[in-house]
Design an enzyme around this catalytic site. Structure first.
Site, PDB file in Angstrom:
ATOM      1  N   GLY A 116      30.030  59.211  58.812  1.00 52.04           N
ATOM      2  CA  GLY A 116      31.091  59.123  59.795  1.00 52.04           C
ATOM      3  C   GLY A 116      32.414  59.529  59.171  1.00 52.04           C
ATOM      4  O   GLY A 116      32.575  59.520  57.944  1.00 52.04           O
ATOM      5  N   CYS A 117      33.385  59.894  60.001  1.00 48.96           N
ATOM      6  CA  CYS A 117      34.676  60.353  59.461  1.00 48.96           C
ATOM      7  C   CYS A 117      35.413  59.225  58.749  1.00 48.96           C
ATOM      8  O   CYS A 117      35.883  59.392  57.618  1.00 48.96           O
ATOM      9  CB  CYS A 117      35.519  60.967  60.566  1.00 48.96           C
ATOM     10  SG  CYS A 117      35.786  59.914  62.020  1.00 48.96           S
TER      11      CYS A 117
END
Length: 307
Positions: A116-117
């Protein structure tokens, strides 16, 4: 020998579009995507995914699970950009810089889960420090982060850029139920003993992340200070192409962090700030949520798998 066939499932979404744009002119691979009329046809999607060499899933979690489950061809390899498989032990976590052997694990994997970012920044900061035991695994970690509105995907972009876009507030804090899906991912891959307190937010700009983690040196082992933490990060990421540990500066030299500073790149900048008088340290990560936090990471992982 024919070029590897890459199928992007979900190439009309924010991440999928960027991946397609960055791969479409390459001569060493073949890109495959489905026509609009077939994108939601389970049979055609299953046929496509089972005929490719590497599938890149840019789908909602449920659809990503369905796509992965439809694979019966043992030669098909997968990079999943959703959060569906990020804590699964049978999937390799796609953050190549996380450990010394992670890039090799990705290169030989059949199933890779793109990070995920937000977790990319948090894990990049925490994993080396926990592995070196300069921060204990039971430290009460808080992660505060702001992303551009594209972090919400197509809905966020439409709300701010679409034909019906209206004036929106400049900053929104969300996840107030403290059960965000990124927290288990951060805990697992950082090596934390307990769930971190994760507070995400969106700004009124398109893309880019600033993520910060506060540290109290009184909770660390005697002698561990900001310089210790910085040196540990610098040693871990020495010579890494896409993770840069910024030099420590005297207090007050760096006045602010710009979340858009790394936009359009696959580079993440890590920094350590401190106030020795107060015994406080601030760890920070700046990255493009659509770059190192999404499409850039997928392409980096694809390069490892094709090497």
């Amino acid at each position: 020998m024919s070029s590897p066939l890459i199928f992007i499932d979900g190439d009309q979404g924010t991440t999928g579009l960027q991946i397609h744009q960055q791969l479409r002119d390459r001569q060493d691979i073949q890109l495959m995507s489905l026509p609009d009329a077939q994108r939601k046809d389970p049979q055609r999607r299953a046929e496509a995914i089972n005929s490719c060499d590497i599938a890149i899933l840019c789908l909602p979690d449920a659809a990503a699970r369905e796509a992965a489950a439809s694979i019966v061809n043992p030669r098909v390899r997968v990079i999943d950009a959703s959060s569906a498989h990020r804590t699964r032990p049978d999937w390799v976590y796609g953050l190549p810089e996380m450990t010394k052997d992670q890039a090799q694990r990705i290169a030989s994997a059949s199933r890779v889960s793109n990070p995920g970012c937000y977790p990319t920044g948090a894990i990049a900061l925490l994993r080396p420090l926990l592995e070196a035991n300069v921060i204990p695994s039971d430290y009460p970690i808080s992660v505060n982060a702001v992303s551009g509105y594209s972090g919400r995907g197509r809905a966020g972009v439409e709300e701010h850029e679409g034909p019906n876009a209206t004036h929106r507030s400049s900053h929104r804090v969300y996840g107030l139920e403290l059960s965000h899906k990124h927290a288990p991912e951060i805990q697992l891959h950082s090596g934390l003993a307990f769930r971190p307190l994760f507070v995400p937010s969106y700004g009124s700009y398109r893309q880019g992340i600033v993520l910060t983690i506060p540290i109290e040196t009184r909770l660390l082992k005697p002698g561990v200070d900001a310089k210790t933490l910085h040196q540990c990060l610098a040693d871990h990421y020495d010579a890494q192409a896409y993770v840069h540990v910024m030099p420590m500066q005297p207090p007050g030299v760096v006045k602010q962090l710009d979340p858009e500073a790394m936009n359009g790149t696959n580079v993440m900048q890590l920094s350590v700030f401190s106030n020795a008088e107060h015994g406080q340290v601030l760890l920070s990560a700046v990255l493009d949520n659509l770059g190192k936090g999404a499409s850039g990471a997928a392409i980096q992982n694809l390069a490892l798998m094709l090497a």
